[in-house]
Design a protein around this motif. Structure first.
Motif, mmCIF file in Angstrom:
data_model
loop_
_atom_site.group_PDB
_atom_site.id
_atom_site.type_symbol
_atom_site.label_atom_id
_atom_site.label_comp_id
_atom_site.label_asym_id
_atom_site.label_seq_id
_atom_site.Cartn_x
_atom_site.Cartn_y
_atom_site.Cartn_z
ATOM 1 N N ARG A 6 -3.168 0.639 -3.684
ATOM 2 C CA ARG A 6 -4.087 1.002 -2.610
ATOM 3 C C ARG A 6 -4.612 -0.252 -1.921
ATOM 4 O O ARG A 6 -4.539 -1.347 -2.456
ATOM 5 C CB ARG A 6 -5.262 1.817 -3.168
ATOM 6 N N THR A 65 -0.789 4.223 -7.975
ATOM 7 C CA THR A 65 -0.267 3.864 -6.659
ATOM 8 C C THR A 65 -1.075 2.698 -6.102
ATOM 9 O O THR A 65 -2.297 2.645 -6.270
ATOM 10 C CB THR A 65 -0.368 5.059 -5.688
ATOM 11 N N GLU A 72 0.825 -1.205 0.000
ATOM 12 C CA GLU A 72 0.000 0.000 0.000
ATOM 13 C C GLU A 72 0.865 1.262 0.000
ATOM 14 O O GLU A 72 1.816 1.393 0.770
ATOM 15 C CB GLU A 72 -0.902 0.021 1.225
ATOM 16 N N GLY A 73 0.527 2.180 -0.916
ATOM 17 C CA GLY A 73 1.234 3.454 -1.011
ATOM 18 C C GLY A 73 2.434 3.428 -1.935
ATOM 19 O O GLY A 73 2.985 4.492 -2.269
ATOM 20 N N CYS A 114 -4.098 -1.829 -7.844
ATOM 21 C CA CYS A 114 -3.767 -0.560 -8.479
ATOM 22 C C CYS A 114 -4.963 -0.105 -9.306
ATOM 23 O O CYS A 114 -5.246 -0.699 -10.352
ATOM 24 C CB CYS A 114 -2.532 -0.677 -9.361
#
Length: 293
Positions: A276, A274, A262-263, A288
């Motif tokens: 998630r 990005t 994540e991130g 993504c």
């Protein structure tokens, strides 16, 4: 919980120590694991030659010369330790110190070769059961399981048929063991990313109106095959409890493209998205939004 690649890795580690070898002694060091041991559990194992060691979904199946099958499940934290006649097991490149609490060594098999096979399970969610081979198809723990994702019968057409009338999400369908056996949260997230399919997509979209598989189904089956084969080659994924029978860690977690990332920037070269995370059916889903549609 270990998924198909982790269980297959354990099977391959146990195979040379068990196949063609007699169980001289079976010892249970408590009355139960997740379920109570059968009253004749030990008696049905001792003196029996293990004629084959297979896997069905997340279960290990040891065929015995008597016609019985020893059914084994790792649960959340179960692992096997293979100890040679000299009392040692050689560690590998990814060796990790195992749980040293011998109070969690719940089952021990002494083989005619002098090898000891010990099942350690701190959380006691694993279980073992002896089932007659002829009754295996009716065994409640196995009945209703879908096809093996690496088996010959699992293809885009079969997946499309299974999902055609489903009103659930694609991820929920893949986690349904009646649709395909052995897949869990990690490898479903990874396969969906590789197939560029959203975990929120309706499962029924894998089939055309005619019932034939869509191009999405073809991509997804190929992705499932790729991610599972790569994970097995890497010895599975070690996040918490998984260890190979030598004590080695699996290392497929270093190849995750979305799971637990994540991130992070999406690893698809042409995507600027990005990774998630969101909760789906009580499980963390990593994806993504930029390239999974």
């Amino acid at each position: 919980m270990p998924e198909l690649p982790e269980v297959e890795t354990v099977r391959r580690g146990l195979q040379p120590a068990m196949e063609g070898v007699t169980i001289v002694r079976a010892e249970t060091r408590r009355k139960d694991l997740r379920f109570p041991f059968q009253t004749d559990f030990v008696a049905r194992l001792e003196g029996q030659v293990v004629t084959g060691l297979g896997r069905r979904a997340k279960y290990l199946l040891a065929d015995l010369a008597s016609g019985d099958v020893l059914l084994m499940h790792l649960g959340m934290s179960g692992s096997f330790r293979v100890i040679d006649a000299a009392g040692a097991a050689a560690p590998g490149d990814f060796h990790h110190r195992r749980n040293e609490g011998r109070a969690h060594d719940h089952v021990c098999f002494t083989m005619s070769s002098g090898v000891e096979i010990v099942f350690n399970d701190p959380r006691r969610f694993g279980y073992m059961k002896v089932v007659a081979r002829e009754a295996l198809d009716d065994e409640p723990l196995l009945r209703g399981l879908g096809p093996e994702p690496l088996g010959n019968e699992f293809d885009a057409a079969m997946l499309a048929r299974s999902c055609r009338d489903k009103k659930t999400s694609l991820k929920a369908a893949l986690l349904d063991q009646r649709v395909v056996a052995g897949l869990g949260n990690i490898y479903v997230c990874e396969a969906l990313f590789r197939a560029r399919l959203s975990p929120r997509r309706l499962a029924a979209t894998l089939a055309l109106k005619t019932g034939a598989p869509s191009e999405r189904a073809e991509r997804l089956v190929a992705a499932i095959h790729d991610v599972l084969n790569q994970a097995i080659k890497a010895g599975g994924s070690s996040l918490r409890d998984h260890r190979q029978t030598t004590g080695e860690l699996g290392y497929f977690q270093h190849s995750f493209r979305v799971y637990d990332r994540e991130g992070d920037k999406c690893r698809t070269p042409t995507c600027k998205g990005t990774v998630r995370r969101f909760t789906q059916n009580g499980r963390s889903t990593f994806w993504c939004p930029g390239c999974q549609t």
